[in-house]
Structure formats: C-alpha cells, structure tokens
Design a protein around this motif. Structure first.
Motif, mmCIF file in Angstrom:
data_model
loop_
_atom_site.group_PDB
_atom_site.id
_atom_site.type_symbol
_atom_site.label_atom_id
_atom_site.label_comp_id
_atom_site.label_asym_id
_atom_site.label_seq_id
_atom_site.Cartn_x
_atom_site.Cartn_y
_atom_site.Cartn_z
ATOM 1 N N GLY A 1 0.774 -1.202 0.000
ATOM 2 C CA GLY A 1 0.000 0.000 0.000
ATOM 3 C C GLY A 1 0.819 1.271 0.000
ATOM 4 N N SER A 2 2.159 1.152 -0.026
ATOM 5 C CA SER A 2 2.979 2.363 0.052
ATOM 6 C C SER A 2 2.772 3.289 -1.137
ATOM 7 C CB SER A 2 4.459 2.001 0.186
ATOM 8 O OG SER A 2 4.889 1.302 -0.964
ATOM 9 N N GLN A 3 2.353 2.746 -2.280
ATOM 10 C CA GLN A 3 2.128 3.598 -3.450
ATOM 11 C C GLN A 3 1.033 4.625 -3.181
ATOM 12 O OE1 GLN A 3 1.402 0.351 -3.220
ATOM 13 N NE2 GLN A 3 -0.378 -0.218 -4.440
ATOM 14 N N PHE A 7 4.267 10.710 -2.815
ATOM 15 C CA PHE A 7 4.058 12.116 -3.144
ATOM 16 C C PHE A 7 3.270 12.269 -4.442
ATOM 17 C CE2 PHE A 7 5.323 16.017 -5.305
ATOM 18 C CZ PHE A 7 4.918 16.952 -4.360
ATOM 19 N N SER A 8 3.631 11.488 -5.473
ATOM 20 C CA SER A 8 2.965 11.651 -6.773
ATOM 21 C C SER A 8 1.486 11.279 -6.702
ATOM 22 C CB SER A 8 3.685 10.847 -7.864
ATOM 23 O OG SER A 8 3.683 9.480 -7.550
ATOM 24 N N MET A 22 -7.297 6.676 4.680
ATOM 25 C CA MET A 22 -6.513 5.494 5.048
ATOM 26 C C MET A 22 -6.736 5.170 6.516
ATOM 27 S SD MET A 22 -2.918 6.068 3.161
ATOM 28 C CE MET A 22 -2.883 7.811 2.810
ATOM 29 N N SER A 23 -6.526 3.904 6.850
ATOM 30 C CA SER A 23 -6.638 3.506 8.249
ATOM 31 C C SER A 23 -5.411 3.983 9.016
ATOM 32 C CB SER A 23 -6.777 1.989 8.349
ATOM 33 O OG SER A 23 -5.614 1.362 7.841
ATOM 34 N N ARG A 24 -5.505 3.894 10.313
ATOM 35 C CA ARG A 24 -4.382 4.288 11.156
ATOM 36 C C ARG A 24 -3.239 3.290 10.990
ATOM 37 N NH1 ARG A 24 -7.665 4.119 16.507
ATOM 38 N NH2 ARG A 24 -8.541 2.423 15.301
#
Length: 98
Positions: A1-3, A7-8, A22-24
C-alpha cells in the motif's frame, strides 16, 4: 500500500479535488467491516456470476444488495435477522419507549 502514500499519488488526488482515506498505521481493525462486507459480496455473488458488461454487473450487484443482502440475508452480528428487520425492530422499540 505504500504507493498510496507516495508524493505523486497524493499530489494527483489533491489536483483532482479528492481526499485520501486510510486507516491508522498498524491498526488492521480500521477496515475490518468493509473488508468483511466485500468478502461476502464477492463470495456470495460476484465469483458465482459471469458478467458480459459493467452495466450488467452494476445492476446485478444492486439487486443483490437491495433485494437480498439488506432484506433477506440474515446477519450473525445483529441476531440472525436481516438489516431491514433489525431496523424495523429498532424503530418499533423507539416508538414504544417514547
């Protein structure tokens, strides 16, 4: 999920007027209800059906939700009644209490 935190991607969302949701961090329970629902939808309906068009899929899923899931399907979390029955009973009790 890092995408989804890049930033982009975040910039593209802002330019489009969208707000990220997004969830915590580290809390898998934040999305549990939605994940459970979509799992049931896929298992009970989508994976059992071959759709020729998106419109056909949209209509079929709408019927599943409005006719079966909310009105007939019994849910363990609300005492093995349908959401519609649960809601009707809730409002009946509210009237009696008033």
């Amino acid at each position: 999920g890092s995408q989804y935190t890049s930033f982009s991607f975040s910039s593209a969302l802002r330019r489009s007027g969208c707000i990220s949701s997004m969830s915590r961090r580290g809390n898998c329970w934040d999305n549990a209800v939605a994940e459970n629902f979509f799992s049931k939808l896929k298992r009970e309906r989508v994976y059992r059906t071959t759709y020729k068009t998106r419109e056909q899929a949209r209509q079929d899923i709408f019927i599943y939700l409005e006719i079966f899931y909310n009105r007939k399907r019994r849910h363990a979390g609300i005492g093995y009644v349908s959401p519609e029955q649960f809601e009707q009973e809730y409002y009946r009790k509210q009237k009696l209490a008033a």
